[in-house]
Design a protein around this motif. Sequence first.
Motif, PDB file in Angstrom:
ATOM      1  N   ASP A 150     109.797  42.440   8.824  1.00 36.88           N
ATOM      2  CA  ASP A 150     109.355  43.752   9.096  1.00 36.88           C
ATOM      3  C   ASP A 150     108.942  44.278   7.609  1.00 36.88           C
ATOM      4  O   ASP A 150     107.652  44.686   7.369  1.00 36.88           O
ATOM      5  N   GLU A 151     109.791  44.172   6.625  1.00 29.61           N
ATOM      6  CA  GLU A 151     109.522  44.400   5.074  1.00 29.61           C
ATOM      7  C   GLU A 151     108.384  43.738   4.532  1.00 29.61           C
ATOM      8  O   GLU A 151     107.569  44.503   3.712  1.00 29.61           O
ATOM      9  N   LEU A 152     108.384  42.504   4.641  1.00 33.18           N
ATOM     10  CA  LEU A 152     107.454  41.757   4.131  1.00 33.18           C
ATOM     11  C   LEU A 152     105.986  42.155   4.763  1.00 33.18           C
ATOM     12  O   LEU A 152     104.911  42.349   4.142  1.00 33.18           O
ATOM     13  N   ASN A 153     105.833  42.429   5.906  1.00 35.51           N
ATOM     14  CA  ASN A 153     104.484  42.610   6.690  1.00 35.51           C
ATOM     15  C   ASN A 153     104.335  44.183   6.046  1.00 35.51           C
ATOM     16  O   ASN A 153     102.885  44.299   5.909  1.00 35.51           O
ATOM     17  N   LEU A 154     105.130  44.990   5.850  1.00 37.02           N
ATOM     18  CA  LEU A 154     104.832  46.308   5.412  1.00 37.02           C
ATOM     19  C   LEU A 154     104.184  46.219   3.868  1.00 37.02           C
ATOM     20  O   LEU A 154     103.365  46.775   3.754  1.00 37.02           O
ATOM     21  N   SER A 155     104.876  45.282   3.110  1.00 39.30           N
ATOM     22  CA  SER A 155     104.482  45.218   1.715  1.00 39.30           C
ATOM     23  C   SER A 155     103.114  44.379   1.607  1.00 39.30           C
ATOM     24  O   SER A 155     102.172  44.768   0.821  1.00 39.30           O
ATOM     25  N   LYS A 156     102.785  43.500   2.705  1.00 39.56           N
ATOM     26  CA  LYS A 156     101.498  42.869   2.397  1.00 39.56           C
ATOM     27  C   LYS A 156     100.168  43.394   3.195  1.00 39.56           C
ATOM     28  O   LYS A 156      99.133  43.250   2.826  1.00 39.56           O
TER      29      LYS A 156
ATOM     30  N   ARG B 151     106.842  25.945  23.267  1.00 36.24           N
ATOM     31  CA  ARG B 151     107.398  24.403  23.437  1.00 36.24           C
ATOM     32  C   ARG B 151     106.813  23.459  22.337  1.00 36.24           C
ATOM     33  O   ARG B 151     107.482  22.737  21.947  1.00 36.24           O
ATOM     34  N   PHE B 152     105.794  23.861  21.658  1.00 35.75           N
ATOM     35  CA  PHE B 152     105.316  22.995  20.435  1.00 35.75           C
ATOM     36  C   PHE B 152     106.002  23.570  19.198  1.00 35.75           C
ATOM     37  O   PHE B 152     105.608  23.192  18.098  1.00 35.75           O
ATOM     38  N   VAL B 153     106.809  24.808  19.111  1.00 35.04           N
ATOM     39  CA  VAL B 153     107.463  24.991  17.877  1.00 35.04           C
ATOM     40  C   VAL B 153     108.843  24.562  17.994  1.00 35.04           C
ATOM     41  O   VAL B 153     109.638  24.744  19.223  1.00 35.04           O
ATOM     42  N   ASP B 154     109.170  23.743  16.900  1.00 34.51           N
ATOM     43  CA  ASP B 154     110.712  23.154  16.707  1.00 34.51           C
ATOM     44  C   ASP B 154     111.660  23.926  16.234  1.00 34.51           C
ATOM     45  O   ASP B 154     112.832  23.949  16.600  1.00 34.51           O
ATOM     46  N   ASN B 155     111.210  24.774  15.075  1.00 37.99           N
ATOM     47  CA  ASN B 155     112.221  25.454  14.251  1.00 37.99           C
ATOM     48  C   ASN B 155     111.522  26.793  13.873  1.00 37.99           C
ATOM     49  O   ASN B 155     110.317  26.890  13.567  1.00 37.99           O
ATOM     50  N   VAL B 156     112.467  27.895  13.799  1.00 34.05           N
ATOM     51  CA  VAL B 156     111.843  29.044  13.290  1.00 34.05           C
ATOM     52  C   VAL B 156     112.903  29.862  12.503  1.00 34.05           C
ATOM     53  O   VAL B 156     114.081  29.627  12.539  1.00 34.05           O
ATOM     54  N   PHE B 157     112.274  30.358  11.636  1.00 33.09           N
ATOM     55  CA  PHE B 157     113.359  31.364  10.430  1.00 33.09           C
ATOM     56  C   PHE B 157     112.244  32.275  10.003  1.00 33.09           C
ATOM     57  O   PHE B 157     111.282  32.681  10.095  1.00 33.09           O
ATOM     58  N   VAL B 158     113.310  33.157   9.333  1.00 32.05           N
ATOM     59  CA  VAL B 158     112.595  34.588   8.772  1.00 32.05           C
ATOM     60  C   VAL B 158     111.938  34.217   7.360  1.00 32.05           C
ATOM     61  O   VAL B 158     112.758  33.797   6.497  1.00 32.05           O
ATOM     62  N   GLU B 159     110.886  34.632   7.202  1.00 35.09           N
ATOM     63  CA  GLU B 159     110.173  34.776   6.030  1.00 35.09           C
ATOM     64  C   GLU B 159     110.244  36.065   5.132  1.00 35.09           C
ATOM     65  O   GLU B 159     109.918  36.928   5.699  1.00 35.09           O
ATOM     66  N   GLU B 160     111.226  36.123   3.951  1.00 35.89           N
ATOM     67  CA  GLU B 160     111.568  37.364   3.563  1.00 35.89           C
ATOM     68  C   GLU B 160     110.378  37.585   2.408  1.00 35.89           C
ATOM     69  O   GLU B 160     110.322  38.757   1.790  1.00 35.89           O
TER      70      GLU B 160
ATOM     71  N   PRO C  12     105.148  46.187  11.578  1.00 29.87           N
ATOM     72  CA  PRO C  12     104.531  45.331  12.927  1.00 29.87           C
ATOM     73  C   PRO C  12     104.624  46.354  14.010  1.00 29.87           C
ATOM     74  O   PRO C  12     105.448  47.077  14.062  1.00 29.87           O
ATOM     75  N   VAL C  13     103.783  46.166  15.032  1.00 31.94           N
ATOM     76  CA  VAL C  13     104.037  46.751  16.391  1.00 31.94           C
ATOM     77  C   VAL C  13     105.447  46.420  16.844  1.00 31.94           C
ATOM     78  O   VAL C  13     106.113  47.398  17.427  1.00 31.94           O
TER      79      VAL C  13
ATOM     80  N   MET D 218     108.810  10.396   9.701  1.00 31.17           N
ATOM     81  CA  MET D 218     108.372  11.778  10.556  1.00 31.17           C
ATOM     82  C   MET D 218     107.832  12.735   9.648  1.00 31.17           C
ATOM     83  O   MET D 218     108.073  12.961   8.560  1.00 31.17           O
ATOM     84  N   LYS D 219     106.582  13.224   9.998  1.00 33.49           N
ATOM     85  CA  LYS D 219     105.835  14.223   9.394  1.00 33.49           C
ATOM     86  C   LYS D 219     106.252  15.788   9.663  1.00 33.49           C
ATOM     87  O   LYS D 219     106.307  15.990  11.082  1.00 33.49           O
ATOM     88  N   ARG D 220     106.858  16.563   8.914  1.00 35.38           N
ATOM     89  CA  ARG D 220     107.047  17.905   9.091  1.00 35.38           C
ATOM     90  C   ARG D 220     106.070  19.045   8.646  1.00 35.38           C
ATOM     91  O   ARG D 220     105.434  18.760   7.655  1.00 35.38           O
ATOM     92  N   VAL D 221     105.824  19.650   9.600  1.00 32.92           N
ATOM     93  CA  VAL D 221     104.808  20.727   9.312  1.00 32.92           C
ATOM     94  C   VAL D 221     105.470  22.247   9.201  1.00 32.92           C
ATOM     95  O   VAL D 221     106.335  22.559  10.062  1.00 32.92           O
ATOM     96  N   ILE D 222     105.067  23.051   8.278  1.00 38.09           N
ATOM     97  CA  ILE D 222     105.473  24.281   8.219  1.00 38.09           C
ATOM     98  C   ILE D 222     104.432  25.297   8.214  1.00 38.09           C
ATOM     99  O   ILE D 222     103.169  24.971   7.557  1.00 38.09           O
ATOM    100  N   THR D 223     104.421  26.437   8.732  1.00 37.42           N
ATOM    101  CA  THR D 223     103.261  27.518   8.869  1.00 37.42           C
ATOM    102  C   THR D 223     103.967  28.835   8.773  1.00 37.42           C
ATOM    103  O   THR D 223     105.356  28.857   9.104  1.00 37.42           O
ATOM    104  N   PHE D 224     103.393  29.828   8.268  1.00 36.47           N
ATOM    105  CA  PHE D 224     104.015  31.252   8.211  1.00 36.47           C
ATOM    106  C   PHE D 224     103.121  32.208   8.852  1.00 36.47           C
ATOM    107  O   PHE D 224     101.735  32.026   9.083  1.00 36.47           O
ATOM    108  N   GLY D 225     103.705  33.284   9.353  1.00 35.92           N
ATOM    109  CA  GLY D 225     102.790  34.430   9.799  1.00 35.92           C
ATOM    110  C   GLY D 225     103.817  35.374  10.557  1.00 35.92           C
ATOM    111  O   GLY D 225     104.808  35.558  10.402  1.00 35.92           O
ATOM    112  N   THR D 226     103.015  36.645  10.746  1.00 39.36           N
ATOM    113  CA  THR D 226     103.642  37.896  11.358  1.00 39.36           C
ATOM    114  C   THR D 226     103.793  37.701  12.810  1.00 39.36           C
ATOM    115  O   THR D 226     104.696  37.871  13.454  1.00 39.36           O
ATOM    116  N   PHE D 227     102.658  37.085  13.369  1.00 36.25           N
ATOM    117  CA  PHE D 227     102.547  36.986  14.741  1.00 36.25           C
ATOM    118  C   PHE D 227     103.031  38.313  15.626  1.00 36.25           C
ATOM    119  O   PHE D 227     103.717  38.221  16.544  1.00 36.25           O
ATOM    120  N   ASP D 228     102.334  39.328  15.249  1.00 34.42           N
ATOM    121  CA  ASP D 228     102.462  40.548  15.969  1.00 34.42           C
ATOM    122  C   ASP D 228     101.288  40.718  16.775  1.00 34.42           C
ATOM    123  O   ASP D 228     100.265  40.266  16.774  1.00 34.42           O
TER     124      ASP D 228
END
Length: 134
Positions: free
Chosen positions: A38-44, A64-73, A49-50, A1-11
């Motif tokens: 929100d804090e990370l977005n403010l700093s970068k 439907r194509f996203v399997d897991n979600v977490f908060v990037e601090e 965010p809106v 199984m191949k696991r993919v990870i990505t990050f973003g604000t998605f605002d």
Amino acid sequence: MKRVITFGTFDVFHIGHIRILQRARQMGDLLTVGVSSDELNLSKKGRAPVYPLSSRLEIIRSLRFVDNVFVEESLEKKREYILQQKADILVMGNDWQGRFDFLSDCCEVVYLPRTPSISTTEIIEVIKEIPPVA
């Protein structure tokens, strides 16, 4: 199984977000998304965010194509997040080209082209220019 990870604000969620997440998912069997706090977005980005984090998490979880979600601090914790999620591939937009190459010792790093002519920042600027309705 191949696991993919990505990050973003998605605002101010738009078609560019959909396309990059779909392309990321096509690269593996499981897609995990780190949503910037929100804090990370403010700093970068120098602005809050809106939409609040809770709304942005709900939007990403509903896809439907996203399997897991977490908060990037923190941007500095990318390696930790990759290892925690057992990711094989890190996918980022090409506006980050080269910034995460140092992680290639723990996963494949791929930069995908962004959708032309669309940007959350530009959308927000256009909205701010619209005069209020009396």
